[in-house]
Each structure stands twice: as structure tokens, then as C-alpha cells.
Design an enzyme around this catalytic site. Structure first.
Site, short mmCIF file in Angstrom:
data_model
loop_
_atom_site.label_atom_id
_atom_site.label_comp_id
_atom_site.label_asym_id
_atom_site.label_seq_id
_atom_site.Cartn_x
_atom_site.Cartn_y
_atom_site.Cartn_z
N GLU A 332 25.06 15.70 -11.86
CA GLU A 332 26.12 14.72 -11.41
C GLU A 332 26.67 14.95 -10.04
O GLU A 332 28.08 15.17 -10.07
CB GLU A 332 27.18 14.90 -12.57
CG GLU A 332 26.68 14.57 -13.84
CD GLU A 332 27.55 14.34 -15.27
OE1 GLU A 332 28.81 15.13 -15.08
OE2 GLU A 332 27.42 14.36 -16.31
N ASN A 375 19.97 15.22 -11.88
CA ASN A 375 20.46 14.52 -13.04
C ASN A 375 21.66 13.72 -12.93
O ASN A 375 22.72 14.43 -12.37
CB ASN A 375 20.21 15.46 -14.26
CG ASN A 375 20.45 14.73 -15.63
OD1 ASN A 375 19.86 13.72 -15.91
ND2 ASN A 375 21.42 14.96 -16.60
N HIS A 410 23.77 7.15 -20.59
CA HIS A 410 24.95 6.92 -21.77
C HIS A 410 25.13 5.41 -21.61
O HIS A 410 25.92 5.20 -20.75
CB HIS A 410 26.01 7.66 -21.51
CG HIS A 410 25.67 9.18 -21.61
ND1 HIS A 410 25.32 9.76 -22.91
CD2 HIS A 410 25.49 10.17 -20.74
CE1 HIS A 410 25.09 11.01 -22.57
NE2 HIS A 410 25.01 11.53 -21.44
N GLU A 439 19.48 11.72 -21.16
CA GLU A 439 20.72 11.84 -22.27
C GLU A 439 21.03 10.23 -22.92
O GLU A 439 22.19 10.31 -23.12
CB GLU A 439 22.05 12.41 -21.51
CG GLU A 439 21.85 13.70 -20.74
CD GLU A 439 22.91 14.07 -19.88
OE1 GLU A 439 23.93 13.87 -20.42
OE2 GLU A 439 22.84 15.05 -19.04
N ASP A 441 22.09 7.40 -25.16
CA ASP A 441 22.82 7.04 -26.47
C ASP A 441 23.32 5.73 -26.30
O ASP A 441 23.37 5.28 -24.94
CB ASP A 441 23.79 8.19 -27.01
CG ASP A 441 24.69 8.61 -26.09
OD1 ASP A 441 25.17 8.14 -24.85
OD2 ASP A 441 25.33 9.75 -26.42
O1 9MR Z 1 27.43 17.11 -24.92
C1 9MR Z 1 28.11 17.75 -24.52
C2 9MR Z 1 29.26 18.01 -25.30
O2 9MR Z 1 29.24 18.75 -26.52
C3 9MR Z 1 30.47 18.74 -23.97
O3 9MR Z 1 31.61 18.86 -24.87
C4 9MR Z 1 30.67 18.04 -22.96
C5 9MR Z 1 31.43 18.69 -22.26
O4 9MR Z 1 31.11 18.76 -20.60
O5 9MR Z 1 29.25 17.82 -22.24
C6 9MR Z 1 28.29 17.35 -22.97
O6 9MR Z 1 27.20 16.80 -22.43
C7 9MR Z 1 27.29 16.12 -21.25
C8 9MR Z 1 26.05 16.63 -20.36
O7 9MR Z 1 25.97 18.00 -20.40
C9 9MR Z 1 26.00 15.97 -19.00
N1 9MR Z 1 25.95 14.56 -19.08
C10 9MR Z 1 27.19 14.04 -19.92
C11 9MR Z 1 27.14 14.77 -21.35
C12 9MR Z 1 28.18 14.25 -22.21
O8 9MR Z 1 29.38 14.38 -21.91
#
Ligand code: 9MR
Length: 693
Positions: A332, A375, A410, A439, A441
């Protein structure tokens, strides 16, 4: 470990299935995301109606005592006084109650003692393994007041053996006296996984590996079976992030990450490493001096954080060298709101693009076998996509070893279109990089104002067609796409239940009881969408989206374009019940429970659950109550809301107008408040008074 659950003599017993339903009425568990397809089993409750502390004790030297000064229900609660540190509070031993791998819902009501100023309370678990304590937050900081009861409710899964396990209420700061009441610990029994279904990984064999993001808790029991049956790749959802692996400088923790890698090895699965450098979930020490002060932007600071980055990557990527198929080396880093497209993170402020260069260089050096990815989310959005393209082009031209681009994906049931997604893929083909879906969903929601008590069937079908269409696209580009990963295993554990607001989402292929959804068929055999029965209950045929944005929003990711219409879905029309004229409700044949799901300065989210306790159906209903402290409704869902003076009126939506005898409906709303926020005490349904629980 399967801890025995029958030793402790709970004041209200260890409750089995037979009594679960009636207790679930006292404690409104229906608001818990877990309650989709089966009744929750209530394992323990504390109502404090018998004048004892029911097993609750102080964490230190504060005092816990039964009280009748305030009660959420009945006449008793537990009062905690004499707190001298913010972490002091009422604590309950759960060691003999909680089983490994079961996803529990914990719920407790909290109210400050009279006269205390507002505070932030949270619900936490302390566990110890081999004498080492760990503290897990079940519910984060939530505003509590002396004027109203606030529900702290969250999910918790114990993922490793422990010799000590407690739950407790604490405050973020300050030491106000507080009451707790109506604690409940429950779970929805998991169903056996369906073993007679095609494995997703077999269906996609020859196209690309299919992965799921998991936590350590999902390596146990039914979740582990589901994971190994359907997936041949795995990503640690959180366990390899910086905050999990090096929370304190020089202190590395790999227990959970090791367990995930070992599970993958034992089951012949690939592992995607996630992630080495990110602006989130990175401890503040990384960007601070030894005294904890933020580092100034200087050459010395740059050298320091790049050294820390290199050390971190050498430890973690070195530990798993040879075992990782791909690393999300940086995550990101694009912000299309910046003219140069680069996110102004602390990494960037202190090092410019050098943190990216260093991260890729070191990762390649310590794990030459791993493919190295950059990513990001919303890479379908043309402006973001193009900035990412430019950055990858520039860095590869410099010789930075970027092997691939990760598209998080997402998305939701409406957005983005397949053609926009295709343009995302084709943009990067000329660069000759690998591409992975990292990732994915598909939220059932199209805006942050929507909320459904259970996922409506039409949304699940729309979602299934979206999965079909996007996987069709991925298959067409399987020469370029080297892996597809879903951000979760099943709907019982998804980040979307708390982002961008707290609500029940259902973004994955398997439901909360691990059973195949229409979405599964969308990937595996679209001819079965809507044909093959799934245990997912029918939901509401339409939604009542709220027009305005939700009060909270998280850090990532949000669609930045206007969602387009849904050209790629084949929504199956579902009959809409026709409302009939509002009938009279016999006096006393309705019951209402009112709860505050979340509260923040100036606003709160409420839920009102109405049950038809009469013997005949109510076909068409209007619910009314009075706010006594100047609260002002701002929006409602699952019904049409209006407020005149202090009186609130909620009229049924078309799809939930018919309330059969014994049935319940939940209405959610947002409202403003100042001063205090007491719960209404009287409700009417079609003009008749309801009992209040
Ligand atoms: O799934 C992850 C969640 O459990 C955490 O609370 C969150 C906090 O930063 O991160 C989520 O995963 C993220 C991923 O690492 C990067 N892309 C976005 C995902 C969803 O927020």
C-alpha cells in the site's frame, strides 16, 4: 487441548443447548455476527441477581461487590470501586470454560458509577503459556458513561494451549468506578465441513493456486479441515506483520507465523508472506528515537530506519527462506491523491523511495527463491493503477528486483466492473511482471449505511455471480496470474465485520458455519448457483440502504470511484412480500430490547429488537419510542426512521413488514446525543405497549 468445561460450579451453571435459547433472549446475542445459521450455545452468564459476585474477582487490590445501585436487567449488577490503575477491573477465570479453536462471542454491559466522567472501556483477555502473559483485546476502547449501559461485545478464539485464561474489563485511562452486568460467553456450534464437495483447489488446478488468509486459530478442528480440503496456498492474515513479529526492537516472536508455515508444509500448501514494510501495524518504535520521540527528517534518521528495516527483513524473510512462494515486500505505498502518487507514510517521509529499494534488495538477498511483490488495494482504479504502473516501471528500470504486482481485490457485489478489472490486469502485462490476486473478498454491502441482520439471499446470489465473473476473468489471464488468495477462510472471521462499520458481512465462499455458499458454486460450478441448496438461511429480499456515510471509517481500503451499475451479475428475482394495512397489535404481545452497539462523543449506533410474543402474525408494524435526553435520530436501516420532537417512529421495510408469531426483527439506527444517553424505557408497536427486556 480440549479443556474440560464441566468442573466449575457457575452460579448460573454451565449451560447446554437445552437452555441456550431462553438465555439468549435475556442476553441479546442476536446482535452477534456469529448468530447466522444456528442458535448460540451460552456457556456462561453472570447476571448478578443473587447478591454474589458470581466468580468475578478484582485484578489487583480494587474492590468488586454486588450492587443494586444500577442494573442492566433485573435489580443487581457488579460494582468495581477503589481502582488505582487503569488496567484494574473485574476479572473472570475462563480456563476451564473455553475450548481451543472455538470462536466465542463475549458480551458484557458496562456503565460507570454515578457521578463518574465519561471514559473509554474495553474488554480484554489475559492468557499465559509457559508463564508468559499475552493480552488480547476482544472489544477495543468504547465510550462508557454514568448515564447509560453500553454493550461490549466481540469474538475470541483461543489458538494455543494456556495455563491461565481470564476475561476482564479495564479502562484506557483513568480509574472510574464502574458497574458490569449481564455477561455472556457463547458460541455457535460448528457444523462438520461438507466432504462431498469438489475441492476449490482441484477445480482450479492448472490455472493458479488458490489461497486463504488465516490466523493460527484456523489451523485447528473444522477450520483446518476446510482449509486443507479447498486451498493450496495460505497467507498469514496478521502473524507475519511487524507488530506481530517484532513488537519491541530486537524481540522477535514467531510462534504464530511458525505454526502457519508448519501447517502449510504439512499439507503441501504454498505460503505467501505478508508483509515486510507497511504503514499500518508497524510499532511506533520503528520511527522513534530511543527516548520514544518521533524521528526528525534527517540523513541520520533515514539511515536508522533503513537499518531497522534491513534487520527486520533479514530476521523474518531469512527465517522462512525457501518456504515462501511470494513476499508482499511493500504494502500500500500508492496514494493517488498525491501528485506523484506516493503515499506520505513515515517510511516515505524519512527515506523517500529508499525503503522500497532496501526492502526488495534485502528480501532478494535473504530469500532468493521467493517471488517479490508490491501489493496494493484499489489497483483497478485507473489513477491508482497508473501510479503503481509508473512506480514499478521506474524501480524495475533501476534494477530493483520487483517480480510481481499484487492486486488485493477488496471489492463488493456492485464494484468494480469486470471490464475495469480486466484493464487492471492488462495494464501490467507489458511490464512482464507476475500478477497475483492477494486479498480478494466480495462484500455484500454497497455502501457503509447498509446493515443486514442476516445476509439477504439476493445479495448472496449477486455475490455468487460476481465470483463467477471475476474468476472467469482470472482464468482467462491465468498465464499472467500466478496465484489467487481470498482474505479469509469463511464468513465467521472476516475483517469486514468491523470495517467500515460494525455489521454482519459475508464476503467469502463459506458461511459462518463453514458450509458452501452460492459464492462457492460461483467459483466451482456456476450452473449450481441457486440450484444446489446451501444451509445459508434466506435473508431479506431487499435492503434499505441509509443515504449518509457511516460515523467511522478505517484506514484501508475504500473504493475511490462511484460504484458502477452491476452489468455482470444475474440477480435472481425474489418475491417481495406485499405489505398489508397496519393491524392492531394486542396489548402485551410484543417485546422490545434496546441496545447501544457503539457510542462515541456526540453520536451512537443503536439496535432495537422487536419480538412478536402474541399468537398471530403482525403484518405491517410501526414502532415508536421517546428519547428523553434530547437524542436525535439521524438514520435508520431495516425500517424507515423519523423523529418528531422527542418521539421516534420506525416503520417496517417492505421485506420485514410481516412478523409471524414468535418472530423477531432488528432495526438499527444512528443518532446524536449530548450530555447523557439514557435508553428509552417504553415502546409501542402499532400503538400497543411492549414489554421491555
Ligand atoms: O485482516 C487484517 C485485519 O485482521 C487487521 O485488523 C487489519 C489491520 O491493519 O489488517 C487486515 O489485513 C489488511 C492487509 O494486511 C492489507 N490490506 C488490507 C487488509 C484489510 O484491512
Amino acid at each position: 487441548m480440549r479443556a474440560p468445561r464441566t468442573r466449575r460450579a457457575w452460579p448460573y451453571g454451565l449451560l447446554g443447548l437445552a437452555v441456550a435459547a431462553s438465555l439468549a433472549v435475556v442476553v441479546p446475542l442476536a446482535t452477534a455476527p456469529a448468530a447466522q445459521a444456528a442458535e448460540p450455545v451460552v456457556v456462561a452468564t453472570s447476571t448478578f441477581e443473587d447478591g454474589t459476585t458470581q466468580g468475578w474477582v478484582p485484578r489487583a487490590d480494587e474492590t468488586v461487590a454486588p450492587s443494586t445501585a444500577a442494573a442492566h436487567t433485573g435489580s443487581g449488577s457488579l460494582l468495581v470501586t477503589g481502582r488505582t490503575r487503569s488496567w484494574e477491573g473485574p476479572v473472570l477465570d475462563l480456563l476451564d470454560t473455553v475450548e481451543l479453536g472455538t470462536r466465542y462471542t463475549l458480551s458484557v454491559w458496562v456503565r460507570l458509577a454515578a457521578g463518574e466522567a465519561d471514559a473509554q472501556a474495553r474488554l480484554s483477555v489475559e492468557r499465559r503459556t509457559d508463564g508468559t502473559p499475552s493480552y488480547d483485546q476482544v472489544v477495543g476502547n468504547t465510550t462508557v458513561t454514568a448515564g447509560t449501559w453500553v454493550n461490549l461485545q466481540g469474538q475470541y478464539t483461543l489458538a494455543q494451549e494456556v495455563e491461565f485464561l481470564t476475561v476482564y474489563v479495564e479502562t484506557a485511562s483513568g480509574t472510574p468506578a464502574l458497574h458490569i452486568d449481564d455477561f455472556a460467553l457463547s458460541y455457535v456450534p460448528a457444523l462438520p465441513i461438507q466432504t462431498d464437495l469438489p475441492s476449490v483447489k482441484d477445480v482450479l488446478a492448472g490455472e493458479f493456486p488458490i489461497g486463504a488468509a488465516v490466523s493460527r486459530a484456523q489451523l485447528i478442528g473444522n477450520h483446518a479441515q476446510l482449509l486443507s480440503k479447498h486451498f493450496d496456498s495460505v497467507t498469514a492474515g496478521n502473524a507475519m506483520k511487524w507488530d506481530a513479529t517484532q513488537p519491541v526492537e530486537g524481540e522477535f516472536r514467531f510462534t504464530d507465523a511458525d505454526a502457519i508455515v508448519a501447517f502449510a508444509e504439512a499439507n503441501g500448501m504454498q505460503v505467501r508472506g505478508h508483509t515486510l514494510a507497511w504503514h499500518n501495524q508497524t510499532p511506533s518504535w520503528v520511527f522513534a528515537d530511543t527516548a520514544g520521540n518521533p524521528l526528525p527528517v534527517t540523513a541520520a534518521s533515514k539511515e536508522l530506519v533503513l537499518t531497522r528495516l534491513e534487520t527486520h527483513i533479514r530476521e523474518i524473510a531469512g527465517r522462512y527462506a525457501g518456504k515462501i512462494s511470494a513476499w508482499d515486500v511493500v504494502n500500500e505505498v500508492i496514494d493517488e491523491g498525491q501528485s506523484d502518487g506516493i503515499r506520505r507514510s513515515r517510511w516515505y517521509e524519512l527515506t523517500g523511495l529508499d525503503f522500497i529499494r532496501t526492502a526488495f534488495r534485502v528480501a532478494r538477498e535473504v530469500d532468493p527463491a521467493a517471488k517479490l511483490f508490491i501489493n496494493d488495494y484499489n489497483t483497478n482504479v485507473p489513477a491508482k493503477r497508473d501510479h503503481l504502473f509508473n512506480l514499478v516501471s521506474q524501480l524495475r528500470a533501476e534494477g530493483v528486483p520487483i517480480d510481481g504486482v499484487g492486486h488485493q481485490m477488496h471489492v463488493n457485489v456492485d464494484w468494480p466492473s469486470v471490464s475495469e478489472t480486466e484493464a487492471m490486469l492488462t495494464r501490467f502485462i507489458p511490464l512482464g511482471v507476475e500478477q497475483q490476486i492477494t486479498e480478494m473478498d466480495i462484500s455484500i454491502y454497497t455502501n457503509s449505511g447498509e446493515s443486514f441482520p442476516t445476509p439477504p439471499q439476493d445479495r448472496l446470489l449477486r455475490q455468487a455471480y460476481r465470483y463467477r465473473d471475476l474468476f472467469d476473468l482470472y482464468r482467462r489471464y491465468s498465464a499472467d496470474i500466478t496465484s489467487v488468495t481470498l482474505w479469509g477462510l469463511a464468513d465467521d472471521d472476516t475483517w469486514l465485520d468491523s470495517f467500515p462499520v460494525t455489521r454482519i458481512d459475508a464476503p467469502l465462499l463459506f458461511d459462518r458455519q463453514l458450509q458452501a455458499k452460492p459464492a462457492y458454486w460461483g467459483v466451482v460450478d456456476p450452473s449450481q448457483i441457486g440450484v444446489t441448496p446451501t444451509p445459508t438461511p434466506s435473508g431479506s429480499p431487499t435492503s434499505s440502504p441509509s443515504p449518509t456515510a457511516s460515523p467511522t471509517s478505517g484506514p484501508t481500503p475504500t473504493p475511490t470511484t462511484t460504484p458502477s451499475p452491476t452489468p455482470t451479475v444475474n440477480p435472481t428475482p425474489t418475491p417481495t412480500p406485499t405489505p398489508t394495512p397496519t393491524p392492531t397489535v394486542p396489548a402485551g404481545s410484543c417485546r422490545v430490547s434496546y441496545s447501544v452497539a457503539g457510542q462515541w462523543p456526540g453520536g451512537f449506533q443503536g439496535e432495537v429488537r422487536v419480538t412478536n410474543t402474541g399468537t398471530s402474525a403482525i403484518n405491517g408494524w410501526t414502532l415508536r419510542w421517546t428519547f428523553t435526553a434530547g437524542q436525535q435520530l439521524t438514520q435508520a436501516w431495516n425500517g424507515t426512521g423519523a423523529q418528531s420532537g422527542s418521539q421516534v417512529t420506525i416503520t417496517a421495510a417492505t421485506w420485514n413488514a410481516n412478523l409471524p408469531a414468535g418472530a423477531s426483527v432488528s432495526v438499527g439506527f444512528l443518532a446524536d446525543w449530548t450530555g447523557s444517553n439514557p435508553a428509552p424505557t417504553a415502546f409501542t408497536l402499532n400503538g400497543s405497549s411492549c414489554t421491555v427486556s
